[in-house]
Scaffold this active site. Structure first.
Site, PDB file in Angstrom:
ATOM      1  N   SER A 287      -7.329   3.203  -6.113  1.00  0.00           N
ATOM      2  CA  SER A 287      -7.931   2.501  -5.070  1.00  0.00           C
ATOM      3  C   SER A 287      -9.310   2.646  -4.640  1.00  0.00           C
ATOM      4  O   SER A 287      -9.812   1.540  -3.960  1.00  0.00           O
ATOM      5  CB  SER A 287      -6.882   2.173  -3.958  1.00  0.00           C
ATOM      6  OG  SER A 287      -5.721   1.465  -4.476  1.00  0.00           O
TER       7      SER A 287
ATOM      8  N   LYS B  74     -11.913  -0.008  -5.516  1.00  0.00           N
ATOM      9  CA  LYS B  74     -11.790  -1.331  -4.954  1.00  0.00           C
ATOM     10  C   LYS B  74     -13.015  -1.645  -3.784  1.00  0.00           C
ATOM     11  O   LYS B  74     -13.373  -2.560  -3.632  1.00  0.00           O
ATOM     12  CB  LYS B  74     -10.692  -1.500  -4.101  1.00  0.00           C
ATOM     13  CG  LYS B  74      -9.239  -1.538  -4.962  1.00  0.00           C
ATOM     14  CD  LYS B  74      -7.831  -1.581  -4.118  1.00  0.00           C
ATOM     15  CE  LYS B  74      -6.643  -1.234  -4.973  1.00  0.00           C
ATOM     16  NZ  LYS B  74      -5.373  -1.411  -3.807  1.00  0.00           N
TER      17      LYS B  74
ATOM     18  N   TYR C  54      -8.503  -4.898 -13.516  1.00  0.00           N
ATOM     19  CA  TYR C  54      -8.159  -4.167 -12.617  1.00  0.00           C
ATOM     20  C   TYR C  54      -7.557  -2.821 -12.962  1.00  0.00           C
ATOM     21  O   TYR C  54      -8.122  -1.817 -12.172  1.00  0.00           O
ATOM     22  CB  TYR C  54      -7.082  -4.991 -11.888  1.00  0.00           C
ATOM     23  CG  TYR C  54      -6.299  -4.105 -10.804  1.00  0.00           C
ATOM     24  CD1 TYR C  54      -7.006  -4.011  -9.460  1.00  0.00           C
ATOM     25  CD2 TYR C  54      -5.100  -3.589 -10.994  1.00  0.00           C
ATOM     26  CE1 TYR C  54      -6.416  -3.158  -8.575  1.00  0.00           C
ATOM     27  CE2 TYR C  54      -4.604  -2.778  -9.835  1.00  0.00           C
ATOM     28  CZ  TYR C  54      -5.261  -2.667  -8.666  1.00  0.00           C
ATOM     29  OH  TYR C  54      -4.650  -1.839  -7.726  1.00  0.00           O
TER      30      TYR C  54
ATOM     31  N   TYR D 178      -5.015   1.768   4.276  1.00  0.00           N
ATOM     32  CA  TYR D 178      -3.714   0.843   4.116  1.00  0.00           C
ATOM     33  C   TYR D 178      -3.244   0.673   5.590  1.00  0.00           C
ATOM     34  O   TYR D 178      -3.858   0.767   6.426  1.00  0.00           O
ATOM     35  CB  TYR D 178      -2.908   1.276   3.153  1.00  0.00           C
ATOM     36  CG  TYR D 178      -3.395   1.402   1.933  1.00  0.00           C
ATOM     37  CD1 TYR D 178      -3.922   0.407   1.081  1.00  0.00           C
ATOM     38  CD2 TYR D 178      -3.405   2.649   1.166  1.00  0.00           C
ATOM     39  CE1 TYR D 178      -4.454   0.624  -0.182  1.00  0.00           C
ATOM     40  CE2 TYR D 178      -3.826   2.779  -0.012  1.00  0.00           C
ATOM     41  CZ  TYR D 178      -4.501   2.020  -0.807  1.00  0.00           C
ATOM     42  OH  TYR D 178      -4.999   2.015  -1.953  1.00  0.00           O
TER      43      TYR D 178
ATOM     44  N   VAL E 221      -3.969   6.411  -5.017  1.00  0.00           N
ATOM     45  CA  VAL E 221      -2.996   7.213  -5.247  1.00  0.00           C
ATOM     46  C   VAL E 221      -3.065   8.211  -5.887  1.00  0.00           C
ATOM     47  O   VAL E 221      -2.076   9.101  -6.129  1.00  0.00           O
ATOM     48  CB  VAL E 221      -1.764   6.259  -5.654  1.00  0.00           C
ATOM     49  CG1 VAL E 221      -1.243   5.235  -4.891  1.00  0.00           C
ATOM     50  CG2 VAL E 221      -2.255   5.707  -7.088  1.00  0.00           C
TER      51      VAL E 221
HETATM   52  N1  GLN Z   1      -4.074   1.124  -9.680  1.00  0.00           N
HETATM   53  C1  GLN Z   1      -3.164   1.429  -8.583  1.00  0.00           C
HETATM   54  C2  GLN Z   1      -2.113   0.633  -8.287  1.00  0.00           C
HETATM   55  O1  GLN Z   1      -2.692  -0.796  -8.671  1.00  0.00           O
HETATM   56  C3  GLN Z   1      -4.105   1.673  -7.291  1.00  0.00           C
HETATM   57  C4  GLN Z   1      -3.065   1.748  -5.969  1.00  0.00           C
HETATM   58  C5  GLN Z   1      -3.580   2.869  -4.967  1.00  0.00           C
HETATM   59  O2  GLN Z   1      -4.624   3.783  -5.346  1.00  0.00           O
HETATM   60  N2  GLN Z   1      -3.005   2.864  -3.825  1.00  0.00           N
HETATM   61  O3  GLN Z   1      -1.017   0.406  -8.039  1.00  0.00           O
END
Ligand code: GLN
Length: 318
Positions: free
Chosen positions: A74, A77, A202, A254, A272
Site C-alpha cells: 500500500s 498508493k 494495481y 488506515y 501489509v
Molecule cells: N496489495 C495489498 C492489497 O490490495 C495492499 C494492502 C495493504 O498494503 N494494506 O490487499
C-alpha cells in the site's frame, strides 16, 4: 545553539542510539502476525525490524535488518496518487475518489454501498487506490505499469526497482476481495477500463520490491515538498505533495491514523508487507520494515520504533 549544530547533534545521537532502540522495539514483533492473505507474503520472517533515515545530503542512519527486501504494497498508493494527479489534475482525480478517512479496514467495501455517490472515500484505501490505478495514463495496462515503474524509479533514484513476479502472481491468484471491490466500482461507473486490466496495474504497483533505503529516498522527496534535495531538482509539483502528505496524515495508517498521529505525528504510509514510509518534513526521509502486523495492518515494531524516535527528538508536527 545554532540550528545546524542542533541537527548535527540529533544525527550523532541517532547514530549512537539507533541499534539499541531497534532492539527494544523488536520485542513488539511477537505481538503481531505476518500477513498471509497474500500467500507469498507469509514467507517473510516474523521477528525482524529494520530502518533507514536519510538526510538532505543522502547520508543515512541505519539499524536492524535494513537490507531486507519487501514489496511496497500500500505504500505504492502514495506515488500512484501523485502520478494520477500529475496525469489528470486535481478535479478529475477527485471526481473518482473522495477526501475523507473511513474508520473501516483498508479492504472494506461497506461505505461504497452505504454512502452516495458510491465512490471510494479516499485514495489510500484499496477501493480508492484501484480507482487511482485506472487513472494512470497509458495505452493499456502494460504501458500504465511501465510508466508507474519509471516514476517510482525516478523518485527512488534507483533504476533497478522491479516488480516481484511471485508476489504479483500470488496476490492476483487470491485477491477475491479486491476483485469484488473492483467489480463494485465498475458497476458504480468509477472505472473506465476492464476490471482485470485495472487490477493488473494495481497488483503490479503493490508488488514493486524495495528496501528501507528506497523508502527513505522516496520519502526524502516528499519531505522536501517535491524537490529532491540530493539532485537539486523538482520531481513533483508542490501542491501534489501537499495532497499526498495530507492523505498520509489522515488515512496513511488506515483506521489507526488517529492513533499514529497521536504517538508519532508525522505523515506516513504503511503496507501489509510491514513497510512504513514516513518523513520529518524539511529534514529526513524514513523507511522502516517489520513484517509482523497489528490487527489494523500496520507493523507492530515499526510503529513502536517510530514513536520512540518521534518522542526522543520531538518530531511531531502537532
Ligand atoms: N496489495 C495489498 C492489497 O490490495 C495492499 C494492502 C495493504 O498494503 N494494506 O490487499
Amino acid at each position: 545553539m545554532g540550528y545546524n549544530q542542533q541537527q548535527e547533534d540529533t544525527w550523532k545521537h541517532l547514530n549512537e542510539h539507533i541499534s539499541e532502540w531497534v532492539e527494544e522495539s523488536k520485542q513488539h514483533t511477537s505481538k503481531g502476525l505476518v500477513a498471509s492473505y497474500i500467500p507469498e507474503l507469509a514467507n517473510a520472517p516474523q521477528d525482524i525490524l529494520g530502518i533507514c533515515i536519510m538526510d538532505a545530503s543522502g547520508n543515512t542512519v541505519v539499524g536492524g535488518e535494513f537490507e531486507f527486501r519487501f514489496t511496497l504494497q500500500s505504500i505504492s498508493k502514495v506515488f500512484t496518487l501523485i502520478l494520477a494527479l500529475m496525469d489528470n489534475g486535481e478535479d478529475k482525480v477527485f471526481s473518482k475518489v473522495g477526501m475523507e478517512p473511513t474508520g473501516d479496514n483498508f479492504n472494506s467495501m461497506l461505505k461504497l454501498e452505504l454512502v452516495e455517490p458510491g465512490i471510494p472515500f479516499n485514495p489510500l484505501i484499496n477501493a480508492g487506490a484501484i480507482a487511482i490505478s485506472s487513472l494512470i495514463v497509458g495505452n493499456g495496462p502494460k504501458e500504465q505499469i511501465e510508466r508507474i515503474l519509471l516514476f517510482f524509479r525516478e523518485i527512488a533514484d534507483n533504476p533497478t526497482l522491479e516488480i516481484n513476479q511471485d508476489v504479483f502472481q500470488s496476490e492476483s491468484d487470491t485477491a477475491h476481495r479486491n476483485r469484488s471491490l473492483a467489480y463494485f466500482l465498475k458497476h458504480n461507473g468509477v472505472l473506465d477500463q476492464a476490471v482485470d486490466d485495472v487490477l493488473n496495474v494495481y497488483f503490479s504497483h503493490c508488488s514493486v520490491d524495495v528496501t528501507c533505503k528506497d523508502l527513505a529516498r522516496m520519502a526524502l522527496v516528499l519531505a522536501h515538498d517535491g524537490i529532491d534535495p540530493i539532485r537539486n531538482q523538482r520531481m513533483i509539483p508542490r501542491r501534489f505533495v501537499q495532497i499526498a502528505k495530507t492523505f498520509m496524515t489522515t488515512c496513511g495508517m488506515y483506521n489507526a491514523s488517529g492513533e499514529f498521529a497521536m504517538h508519532v505525528g508525522l505523515p506516513a504510509k504503511s503496507g501489509v508487507s510491514g513497510g512504513i514510509l514516513t518523513m520529518v518534513p524539511g529534514r529526513y526521509g524514513i523507511g522502516a520494515v517489520g513484517p509482523a502486523l497489528n490487527r489494523k495492518g500496520n507493523s507492530t515494531a515499526g510503529v513502536d520504533l517510530l514513536s520512540t524516535l518521534s518522542q526522543a527528538y520531538d518530531w511531531s508536527l502537532f
